[in-house]
Motif scaffolding. Structure first.
Motif, mmCIF file in Angstrom:
data_model
loop_
_atom_site.group_PDB
_atom_site.id
_atom_site.type_symbol
_atom_site.label_atom_id
_atom_site.label_comp_id
_atom_site.label_asym_id
_atom_site.label_seq_id
_atom_site.Cartn_x
_atom_site.Cartn_y
_atom_site.Cartn_z
ATOM 1 N N GLU A 85 107.486 -108.262 8.561
ATOM 2 C CA GLU A 85 106.182 -107.809 9.046
ATOM 3 C C GLU A 85 105.905 -108.318 10.468
ATOM 4 O O GLU A 85 105.315 -107.602 11.293
ATOM 5 C CB GLU A 85 105.086 -108.289 8.097
ATOM 6 N N LYS A 86 106.334 -109.534 10.753
ATOM 7 C CA LYS A 86 106.131 -110.075 12.100
ATOM 8 C C LYS A 86 106.910 -109.266 13.138
ATOM 9 O O LYS A 86 106.412 -109.004 14.237
ATOM 10 C CB LYS A 86 106.569 -111.544 12.143
ATOM 11 N N ARG A 87 108.145 -108.908 12.774
ATOM 12 C CA ARG A 87 108.936 -108.100 13.703
ATOM 13 C C ARG A 87 108.286 -106.739 13.941
ATOM 14 O O ARG A 87 108.291 -106.212 15.070
ATOM 15 C CB ARG A 87 110.357 -107.914 13.165
ATOM 16 N N ALA A 88 107.703 -106.169 12.872
ATOM 17 C CA ALA A 88 107.024 -104.868 13.008
ATOM 18 C C ALA A 88 105.826 -104.986 13.945
ATOM 19 O O ALA A 88 105.593 -104.106 14.788
ATOM 20 C CB ALA A 88 106.585 -104.361 11.635
ATOM 21 N N PHE A 109 103.187 -104.051 19.265
ATOM 22 C CA PHE A 109 102.550 -104.569 20.477
ATOM 23 C C PHE A 109 103.384 -104.280 21.732
ATOM 24 O O PHE A 109 102.840 -104.231 22.842
ATOM 25 C CB PHE A 109 102.264 -106.064 20.335
ATOM 26 N N VAL A 110 104.700 -104.109 21.572
ATOM 27 C CA VAL A 110 105.504 -103.677 22.717
ATOM 28 C C VAL A 110 105.021 -102.316 23.211
ATOM 29 O O VAL A 110 104.841 -102.085 24.420
ATOM 30 C CB VAL A 110 106.998 -103.612 22.338
ATOM 31 N N ASN A 111 104.769 -101.406 22.264
ATOM 32 C CA ASN A 111 104.277 -100.063 22.626
ATOM 33 C C ASN A 111 102.868 -100.123 23.198
ATOM 34 O O ASN A 111 102.548 -99.438 24.177
ATOM 35 C CB ASN A 111 104.309 -99.140 21.410
ATOM 36 N N SER A 115 100.477 -99.238 31.860
ATOM 37 C CA SER A 115 100.486 -97.962 32.599
ATOM 38 C C SER A 115 99.087 -97.556 33.031
ATOM 39 O O SER A 115 98.911 -96.825 34.011
ATOM 40 C CB SER A 115 101.112 -96.854 31.733
ATOM 41 N N ILE A 116 98.083 -98.035 32.279
ATOM 42 C CA ILE A 116 96.698 -97.719 32.632
ATOM 43 C C ILE A 116 96.136 -98.760 33.593
ATOM 44 O O ILE A 116 95.531 -98.417 34.621
ATOM 45 C CB ILE A 116 95.828 -97.648 31.359
ATOM 46 N N GLU A 165 95.888 -110.862 22.067
ATOM 47 C CA GLU A 165 95.610 -110.233 20.773
ATOM 48 C C GLU A 165 96.838 -110.295 19.867
ATOM 49 O O GLU A 165 96.728 -110.507 18.659
ATOM 50 C CB GLU A 165 95.189 -108.770 20.978
ATOM 51 N N LYS A 166 98.020 -110.104 20.477
ATOM 52 C CA LYS A 166 99.257 -110.203 19.686
ATOM 53 C C LYS A 166 99.391 -111.593 19.066
ATOM 54 O O LYS A 166 99.737 -111.738 17.887
ATOM 55 C CB LYS A 166 100.470 -109.904 20.572
#
Length: 535
Positions: free
Chosen positions: A406-409, A414-416, A423-424, A435-436
Motif C-alpha cells: 500500500e505504501k508503494r501504491a 503522489f508521483v503522478n 506542470s501547473i 501531504e505525501k
C-alpha cells in the motif's frame, strides 16, 4: 548434552573490541602476542621457557602452605618441573561460585590443559584458578541467584574479601531449598573466605587437576618486589597504559581500564586503600598513614604483602609468579588485557595468550519443547522483547500485517500528483511532498495498530514466548551472567561432567546446550512415527 554453536556476533551481547580480537583484525595485532590457536602454543612455550626455577620453588612452597589443611590435594610438586606450564583463569570470590560463567571459565581452563597435553605430550599443563582474594569490593561477591531468588550475605567485615570469616554464610545455608554439603563444609569449617573457595573448588574440580592460588602471600609478593619498587619510584605503568589506551580509542574502541599514577593499594587487616603520591609524600587514602620515599621502599622490602596491585598490575603479578601460557577471560577481561601489553614489554615479562572462555545458554528439555511448540529459533531468543514479539506475530498470523504494498501504491499516486502540480505551479512541490509524508505517516500508524491488534489475538502465545525468554534470560541478561550453577547441578549431579565433555576451549562461539533424548524417549518417538506412518 547436545551443543549447537552460534556465532558470538549475532547474539548482540559482546563489545566490538572483543569481537574484533577473536576475528583477528590486523590493526589489533600490536596489542597482544600470539593468538590462541593450538599451533601457536609452540611459540608461547618458547617464550615462557626461561621462567626462573627459583620462582617455581617459591610457588610450590606457597601452594603447599595454602593446601596444607586439605586432606586430598592436586599434584603441586609437578610445578617444579621445568617442562610444566600452567593456563590460568581468575575471578572474585563470589559466594556459592556466583554467576554460572565462573564455572564456565574453570571448565574452559581445565579443558585447555587437557587439549595442550594431547598436542604437546612432552610437557605438563596445570589448570590454575587465580582467586581474587585481595579484592575489597564486597558488594560484587555478596550475592547469588538460585531458582529465581536472590541470596545475600550481610556483614560488617571490611577489607580484602579473602581474609573475611565466612561463618555468617551459615544463615544462607539454612534457607537454601536443599542441603549442599560441599558448601556447608567450605563455609562452616574454614577460617577465611580464601580457604573456603579453595575447599569447594577442590571438591568440585580437584580431581581434574585444578589448582587454586592465593596471591595474598608474602613470599609470592617478594618475587614482585622489583615491580613494586619501580611503580612507587617512577609510576611508569600509568604512562605506558595511557599511551596504549589512546591508540585503541583512536581507532574507535571504548576502553574500560583507567590506570592510576600509583597502581597499588595498601593492604592490611580490614584495610585496602589506594596509595597516592602528593609531592614527596606517599599517603594511604582514608587513613593517617604517610611515608617518605625511603620509608615506603623500606616497608615494601620488609612487608611486600602490604602492597596489593590493582587491575592494571595484577595481571603482571600473575605472570611474574606463574609459568603461565594463557589467560582465560570473558568479554570484559580480554579487552582490558589488550591495554596492558606495553607494561609487560617494559618489564620484559612474556605476554600470555588471551583466550576467551566458553560461552553458553543451557536450555532444558521443558524449555526446548516450549520453544519448538512456539516455532521460535534460538537466534530469535537473543532479540529484544519488542522485536521478538513483532516477529512472532508476523510469522504466526495468517494475515499480512505490513502495508508495504500500500505504501508503494501511495508513492506512485503522489508521483503522478506531483507531476501535475509542477506542470501547473512549481511552487506546489513542497506542499505535495508534505501531504505525501502525512499520508505515509498515517499508514505507519495504521500498520502499528494492526500489529497490536493481532498481538492481542495471540496474547496467550505471546505471553508464553516472553515467559520463556524471561526464564532463559533472567532480568534481561544472559543466563550465564545471572543464574548460579546450582540451578542445574541440584537437578543433575553430572552437570559439571557434561560441561567438561562438551566444551571446546578453542571454539570461540556461543554454545547452545540442550538435553539429549534418553534412549527411552527416542524409542517412544520412533514408535510414534511408525504408528503414524501406518495410519
Amino acid at each position: 548434552m547436545h551443543c549447537q554453536p552460534l556465532p558470538l556476533a549475532i547474539t548482540g551481547a559482546f563489545p566490538p573490541l572483543f569481537l574484533d580480537y577473536i576475528s583477528q583484525k590486523a590493526h589489533l595485532q600490536p596489542f597482544y602476542g600470539h593468538f590462541p590457536t593450538l599451533s601457536n602454543f609452540e611459540g608461547q612455550l618458547k617464550d615462557k621457557s626461561q621462567f626462573p626455577s627459583s620462582h617455581r620453588e617459591v610457588l610450590v612452597k606457597a601452594l603447599e602452605r595454602q593446601y596444607k589443611h586439605l586432606p586430598i590435594k592436586p599434584n603441586l610438586a609437578v610445578l617444579n618441573d621445568p617442562n610444566t606450564f600452567v593456563v590460568t583463569t581468575g575471578h572474585q570470590l563470589n559466594i556459592f561460585t556466583g554467576p554460572l560463567y565462573v564455572i564456565y571459565k574453570i571448565v574452559t581452563t581445565i579443558n585447555l590443559a587437557r587439549k595442550l597435553k594431547d598436542a604437546y605430550p612432552d610437557f605438563n599443563f596445570v589448570p590454575i584458578y587465580w582467586m581474587a582474594t585481595e579484592d575489597h569490593d564486597f558488594e560484587e561477591i555478596s550475592y547469588f541467584n538460585l531458582f529465581g531468588k536472590k541470596y545475600t550475605w550481610q556483614t560488617q567485615q571490611r577489607g580484602a574479601v579473602g581474609r573475611m570469616t565466612p561463618r555468617e554464610l551459615g544463615e544462607a545455608l539454612k534457607i537454601l531449598p536443599e542441603r549442599v554439603p560441599v558448601f556447608e563444609k567450605a563455609y562452616l569449617q574454614c577460617d577465611n573466605l580464601a580457604d573456603s573457595v579453595r575447599c569447594y573448588m577442590n571438591e568440585l574440580f580437584g580431581g581434574e587437576g585444578l589448582v587454586c592460588i592465593d596471591g595474598d602471600d608474602s613470599e609470592l609478593k617478594a618475587l614482585f618486589l622489583p615491580v613494586i619498587e619501580a611503580e612507587l619510584k617512577h609510576q611508569q605503568a600509568h604512562r605506558i597504559s595511557n599511551a596504549t589506551t589512546q591508540q585503541l580509542e583512536a581507532v574507535g574502541y571504548h576502553t574500560q581500564l583507567t590506570p592510576r599514577e600509583i597502581n597499588f593499594f595498601y593492604l592490611d587487616d580490614s584495610l585496602r586503600e589506594r596509595i597516592v603520591k602528593e609531592g614527596d609524600v606517599y599517603r594511604v587514602l582514608n587513613t593517617d598513614l604517610t611515608f617518605s620515599q625511603e620509608e615506603i621502599i623500606a616497608l615494601a622490602r620488609k612487608h611486600p604483602e602490604r602492597f596489593s596491585p590493582n587491575v592494571v598490575l595484577r595481571p603482571l603479578y600473575q605472570e611474574v609468579i606463574l609459568p603461565n601460557l594463557a589467560y582465560i577471560g570473558g568479554p570484559s577481561e580480554v579487552p582490558y588485557w589488550l591495554q596492558l601489553k606495553g607494561i609487560f614489554d617494559h618489564f620484559q615479562v612474556p605476554f600470555p595468550m588471551l583466550l576467551p572462555r566458553n560461552f553458553a545458554l543451557y536450555i532444558n528439555s521443558v524449555s526446548q519443547k516450549r520453544a519448538e511448540k512456539l516455532g521460535v529459533t534460538v537466534e530469535e531468543l537473543f532479540w529484544d522483547d519488542v522485536k521478538l514479539r513483532k516477529s512472532f506475530v508476523e510469522k504466526t498470523s495468517s494475515l499480512s500485517l505490513e502495508l508495504s504494498h500500500e505504501k508503494r501504491a501511495i508513492e506512485e499516486v503522489f508521483v503522478n500528483i506531483l507531476r501535475k502540480a509542477i506542470s501547473i505551479d512549481k511552487t506546489l512541490e513542497g506542499a505535495v511532498n508534505a501531504e505525501k509524508t502525512k499520508v505515509l505517516n498515517t499508514l505507519e500508524n495504521v500498520e502499528k495498530r494492526l500489529q497490536k491488534a493481532e498481538e492481542r489475538n495471540y496474547e496467550t502465545e505471546v505471553n508464553q514466548l516472553l515467559s520463556l525468554k524471561s526464564k532463559l534470560f533472567p532480568n534481561g541478561s544472559l543466563q550465564e551472567r545471572s543464574d548460579n550453577f546450582l540451578n542445574f547441578y541440584l537437578n543433575d549431579q553430572t552437570f559439571l561432567e557434561k560441561l567438561l565433555n562438551v566444551f571446546d576451549p578453542l571454539d570461540f562461539t556461543f554454545n547452545i546446550l540442550t538435553d539429549e533424548e534418553s534412549e527411552e524417549e527416542a524409542n517412544s518417538a520412533a514408535s510414534a512415527v511408525g504408528r503414524n506412518s501406518q495410519g
